[in-house]
Design an enzyme around this catalytic site. Structure first.
Site, PDB file in Angstrom:
ATOM      1  N   ASP A 126     -21.560  21.647  25.960  1.00  0.00           N
ATOM      2  CA  ASP A 126     -20.883  20.521  25.320  1.00  0.00           C
ATOM      3  C   ASP A 126     -21.542  19.282  25.915  1.00  0.00           C
ATOM      4  OD1 ASP A 126     -19.285  18.425  24.521  1.00  0.00           O
ATOM      5  OD2 ASP A 126     -17.404  19.499  24.792  1.00  0.00           O
ATOM      6  N   HIS A 127     -22.453  18.665  25.163  1.00  0.00           N
ATOM      7  CA  HIS A 127     -23.294  17.622  25.762  1.00  0.00           C
ATOM      8  C   HIS A 127     -22.477  16.435  26.259  1.00  0.00           C
ATOM      9  CE1 HIS A 127     -22.962  15.866  21.698  1.00  0.00           C
ATOM     10  NE2 HIS A 127     -23.224  14.720  22.281  1.00  0.00           N
TER      11      HIS A 127
ATOM     12  N   HIS B 184     -15.242  18.140  22.252  1.00  0.00           N
ATOM     13  CA  HIS B 184     -15.421  16.874  22.971  1.00  0.00           C
ATOM     14  C   HIS B 184     -14.094  16.249  23.395  1.00  0.00           C
ATOM     15  CE1 HIS B 184     -19.475  17.342  21.836  1.00  0.00           C
ATOM     16  NE2 HIS B 184     -19.492  16.625  20.732  1.00  0.00           N
TER      17      HIS B 184
END
Length: 533
Positions: free
Chosen positions: A224-225, A287
């Site tokens: 999950d960047h 996110h």
């Protein structure tokens, strides 16, 4: 863990230069790419090969390939590092090298240096084939063995699946069939999976069963960047390195929390991926719920992976949905409008989108956390495309003072205190509080005290994928969600998606606006409003 052999000569030279001045040492110590054993030394990856599936995709060209070059430019890759591309193209090594070169020149954050590129180019290889082609994966296995012999990579492989989720199972099965998923003694094998991790709880279970049949959980890195962004990690520093906020970080002082990820673009060329997924699955499930967990969790006993995950999981387990989803959620679909002075089409007019698509491009939900710290404090999450501007932020809005010894006119335009963590694009933190307006009258209005990363630190923040790719190669997992976190997130979102599936077409909203009227109505029923961004 860092490579026991220690950093290479180039990295040591960098560290020596960094140590030249005491002020620079202080900045370097804050860099998350530094070795925790000695803050002046970089964390350097050991010998390894990264195999990239989906090299022709937008993610690879815009983020992954430039991030790999930037790591090399910072002296954080070993000389023998190798990059193998796998795709359905009739290419040779030089074709993939050219694609990498063009991506680096266009999107890298660090300056292009010919000597760095030459070293990286020596380790670039390409294997053509389809994911269902046994022969192509046999050729991949042979190529990796040859790279081990030529470049001393020691059988250490990271497999990055930058491909649509429907291909995850077949790629993992091929890696298992060829023995590439099994690490010989003294080496490692890791698989990196991009979100979404399934499209609901059931599919997330199925994906996990397939992946864990080939790789142990410790070798699965779910990216999950957002968790690699400096300002997201700074949530933990803000909360747990300071005594200023912890006493008021609870239901006794916090009125509500708003977590927003707004985009000013449409779906672009992502119709094939986005339609049927939608804003909630694309952003809220990963996110925004991860941001909620970081904001709401208790302080961990340490910052290792298990301790962090334990506290995040406790929060996600305590999340409760409102009883009336019709009144406490909102979903919308952008219509035609004006953005940036240009006329833009609506979602249903985008190429590749069915004119009767039910996919939402805007989603907002109200959640509560059933524990002693947060009972009664609503968390409002929203995300959307074609909104007024691009911004991601977490706003902790505090309760009003219980007594104001001023006349009503003195504080007529005074709002609520707020602490706002800006994740993008202008990374930093803003504190909003009331202050007297200069003059003879007692007039109090809101002012802001602002901290900006770019102004406070001499060293630029690494791009999120730089940090995460380096963590994969080193084997450092704290910033990667565990399967349990993924499942808990789907348990929160699935009932909302099931309810929305019975509600017909999403509510239209004009491009360039801030979403559908139902989102404002949701807040108004609680006597609140969305923050102006």
């Amino acid at each position: 863990m860092s490579d026991p052999a220690g950093p290479p000569a180039e990295a040591l030279a960098v560290a020596a230069a960094v140590a030249a001045t005491s002020t620079t040492i202080e900045v370097a110590a804050a860099n998350p790419l530094r070795d925790p054993r000695d803050k002046r030394l970089p964390r350097v990856a050991g010998p390894c090969v990264m195999v990239l599936f989906g090299v022709t995709g937008d993610l690879a060209k815009r983020k992954l390939l430039p991030a790999i070059y930037d790591l090399g430019n910072r002296g954080l890759l070993p000389p023998g590092f190798s990059l193998v591309g796998f795709a359905r193209r009739d290419w040779q090594d030089q074709d993939f090298a050219q694609l990498t070169h063009d991506a680096v020149k266009t999107h890298a954050r660090t300056p292009f240096r010919e000597e760095v590129w030459r070293q990286l180019r020596e380790g670039i290889h390409f294997v053509p084939g389809e994911f269902s082609d046994d022969g192509a994966f046999d050729a991949l296995a042979m190529a990796l063995r040859e790279i081990d012999d030529l470049r001393g990579t020691g059988g250490n492989y990271a497999f990055y699946l930058s491909v649509p989720p429907k291909f995850f199972p077949v790629v993992v099965e091929q890696l298992k069939r060829t023995g590439l998923a099994e690490a010989p003694d003294g080496s490692w094998r890791r698989v990196v999976i991009e979100k979404p991790f399934g499209h609901d709880l059931k599919s997330a279970h199925e994906l996990n069963e397939i992946t864990t049949s080939a790789f142990p959980e410790s070798s699965i890195f779910r990216i999950d960047h957002y968790l690699g962004k400096e300002t997201v990690q700074n949530i933990m520093a803000l909360r747990f390195a300071n005594n200023l906020y912890e006493p008021i970080w609870n239901r006794s002082f916090v009125d509500h929390v708003q977590i927003t990820m707004a985009e000013d673009i449409g779906i672009g060329g992502r119709a094939g991926y986005y339609d049927g997924i939608g804003a909630a699955r694309d952003v809220i499930q990963n996110h925004l719920l991860q941001l909620l967990a970081l904001v709401a969790m208790e302080d961990p006993t340490s910052f290792d992976a298990k301790a962090l995950r334990r506290e995040k999981e406790k929060v996600l387990m305590a999340v409760r949905l409102p009883s009336d989803l019709a009144l406490n959620t909102a979903r919308g679909q952008y219509a035609a409008g004006w953005q940036g002075g240009e006329k833009v089409p609506g979602y249903l007019q985008e190429d590749g989108i069915s004119p009767d698509s039910m996919t939402e491009t805007y989603a907002a939900v109200k959640l509560e956390i059933a524990n002693r710290r947060w009972a009664g404090v609503p968390f409002y999450l929203r995300t959307g495309k074609r909104l007024g501007r691009r911004v991601t932020e977490v706003a902790v809005v505090f309760q009003r003072a219980p007594h104001l010894p001023f006349s009503k006119d003195d504080t007529e335009i005074l709002g609520q205190n707020a602490l706002v963590i800006r994740v993008q694009p202008d990374e930093g933190i803003t504190v909003r509080f009331g202050s007297k307006v200069p003059g003879t009258a007692m007039e109090v209005r809101d002012v802001s005290m602002d901290f900006a990363y770019g102004e406070s630190f001499l060293e630029s923040s690494p791009e999120a994928y730089e940090r995460l790719l380096l963590d994969v190669m080193i084997g450092d997992p704290p910033l990667f969600p565990h399967q349990r976190e993924v499942e808990l997130s789907w348990q929160i979102l699935d009932p909302i998606e099931e309810f929305w599936a019975t509600q017909g077409q999403p509510e239209p909203y004009p491009s360039g606006s801030w979403g559908p009227p139902s989102a404002d109505a949701m807040m108004a029923r609680d006597g609140r409003t969305w923050r102006r961004l």
